[in-house]
Design an enzyme around this catalytic site. Sequence first.
Site, PDB file in Angstrom:
ATOM      1  N   HIS A  82      -6.826 -12.449 -10.827  1.00 24.86           N
ATOM      2  CA  HIS A  82      -6.978 -11.827 -12.148  1.00 24.86           C
ATOM      3  C   HIS A  82      -5.732 -11.034 -12.501  1.00 24.86           C
ATOM      4  CE1 HIS A  82      -9.049 -10.020 -15.548  1.00 24.86           C
ATOM      5  NE2 HIS A  82      -8.435  -8.895 -15.227  1.00 24.86           N
ATOM      6  N   ASP A 161     -20.431  -4.454 -19.697  1.00 26.18           N
ATOM      7  CA  ASP A 161     -19.000  -4.306 -19.980  1.00 26.18           C
ATOM      8  C   ASP A 161     -18.692  -4.733 -21.403  1.00 26.18           C
ATOM      9  OD1 ASP A 161     -16.147  -3.925 -19.365  1.00 26.18           O
ATOM     10  OD2 ASP A 161     -16.098  -6.085 -19.680  1.00 26.18           O
ATOM     11  N   ARG A 168     -15.252   1.239 -26.371  1.00 23.16           N
ATOM     12  CA  ARG A 168     -14.004   1.907 -25.939  1.00 23.16           C
ATOM     13  C   ARG A 168     -12.851   1.552 -26.869  1.00 23.16           C
ATOM     14  NH1 ARG A 168     -13.270  -0.563 -20.514  1.00 23.16           N
ATOM     15  NH2 ARG A 168     -11.307   0.565 -20.487  1.00 23.16           N
ATOM     16  N   SER A 183     -14.446  -2.131 -15.542  1.00 25.39           N
ATOM     17  CA  SER A 183     -14.555  -3.224 -16.507  1.00 25.39           C
ATOM     18  C   SER A 183     -14.043  -4.530 -15.887  1.00 25.39           C
ATOM     19  CB  SER A 183     -13.744  -2.844 -17.756  1.00 25.39           C
ATOM     20  OG  SER A 183     -13.537  -3.943 -18.577  1.00 25.39           O
ATOM     21  N   LYS A 187     -16.635  -7.876 -13.928  1.00 25.40           N
ATOM     22  CA  LYS A 187     -16.599  -9.293 -14.305  1.00 25.40           C
ATOM     23  C   LYS A 187     -16.156 -10.158 -13.126  1.00 25.40           C
ATOM     24  CE  LYS A 187     -14.151  -7.957 -17.753  1.00 25.40           C
ATOM     25  NZ  LYS A 187     -13.527  -7.424 -18.941  1.00 25.40           N
TER      26      LYS A 187
END
Length: 444
Positions: A82, A161, A168, A183, A187
């Site tokens: 990621h 999220d 946010r 967050s 995921k």
Amino acid sequence: MRMYDILHRKRQGEALREEEIRWFVQAYTAGQIPDYQAAAFCMAVCCRGMTGEETAVLTDAMMRSGECVDLGRFGDRSVDKHSTGGVGDKTTLIVSPIAASCGAYVAKMSGRGLGHTGGTVDKLESIPGYRTELTREEFFTAVERVGMAVIGQSGNLAPADKKLYALRDVTATVDSIPLIASSVMSKKLAAGARNIVLDVKIGSGAFMKTEEEGRELAERMVHVGEACGRRVCALLTDMDTPLGHAVGNALEVDEAAAVLRGGGPEDLRRLSLALATDMLALSLGLARTEASQRAEQALQSGAACETAARWIAEQGGDPSFLTDGHALTHATVEMPVYAQHAGYLTQTDAESVGRAAAVLGAGRTRKEDRIDPDAGILLYKKPGDAVERGEMLAVLYTNRPSAAEEAQAILRHALTVSEACPAPHRLLYGRVESGTAGAVVQNP
Ligand code: URA
């Protein structure tokens, strides 16, 4: 339990109890807590922070708010990568086939781009026929057959999220380390991989502007992942300047293909190999020197390119561009940008390049905006390169003639040519790996 008391305690800087955090996430997801109290929660966390344990519990609760993918059938060999988001970052298209061709399993769910940053799903949609939506059955079959598949993120992955992130975004509470860490990791954990390699971007085009902030975010995410029973490591990498030369969806797929064929820009190739090394070290239990040799060999031998062709075909795409090298980009307007004086390119500001590409049609400012796969920018010079007066620095590509001049003005601002040669550009800042974090919360 009362939300008012939780807000008051966090505002005073106290650490919240596990049951308070879990109750908040569950009740907010179920629509039982109004947005104004959830926004106050985010603001209190932004101002007062959270401990590592609070962050791990928040992440775990968010992960459990929706579907959790079970990759148990792939044993310890499932691996995910990621990036915290950047400009020109197409490494997923390179590292996934490298890892899969070496025996790891990459069952990847990727996102779309928003603002100045790109998203893997948008890039993949520029490949004719490629399906970013597969049934769960088709997804697992592809991973079993090829070793990898990349699809868009399931709608029910970490819904807490989704709600919190939207809030946010409009309450100036995005840039908080515990909120970003929970967050991202909620995921990633819900997507099921046993091993996770994080690419934490640092610089003007990233959320984290300094090395110190990037390191803190990386440490927090590694801790949270381990606390949830996964093996995690993070690389800290530059995002002051775009990665590679191409920014924009089809252009980036073409550039990733060039790396898979054994060429491509040096920085993109180097970062891809560094990430693939950690993916292989974690998922196959290899020493990093051996993992690095295997990753290099997978690129050099063409094995990664062959895996990429099988992966794209398995998902309905035409992989011929990978082998015959034909370009996927066919924009109707091409506008070059020339150097106005001689010197050295000292800066290519990543955020501005991303904004210019979005104006051309490569990105979106609202979720509903349509992407133009042909739109983007090719950068011909990297910071540190010498530049002659009148030399071509970049070319803009678009199908929206009216956008080209605005994008050109932004790009001109992004490229700084000065007399003095800048210090060499750093691509890799460091690495954060497993420490001694105990299992604070259990695996799903
Ligand atoms: N990416 C995410 O998924 N969440 C954040 O909070 C920031 C970046």
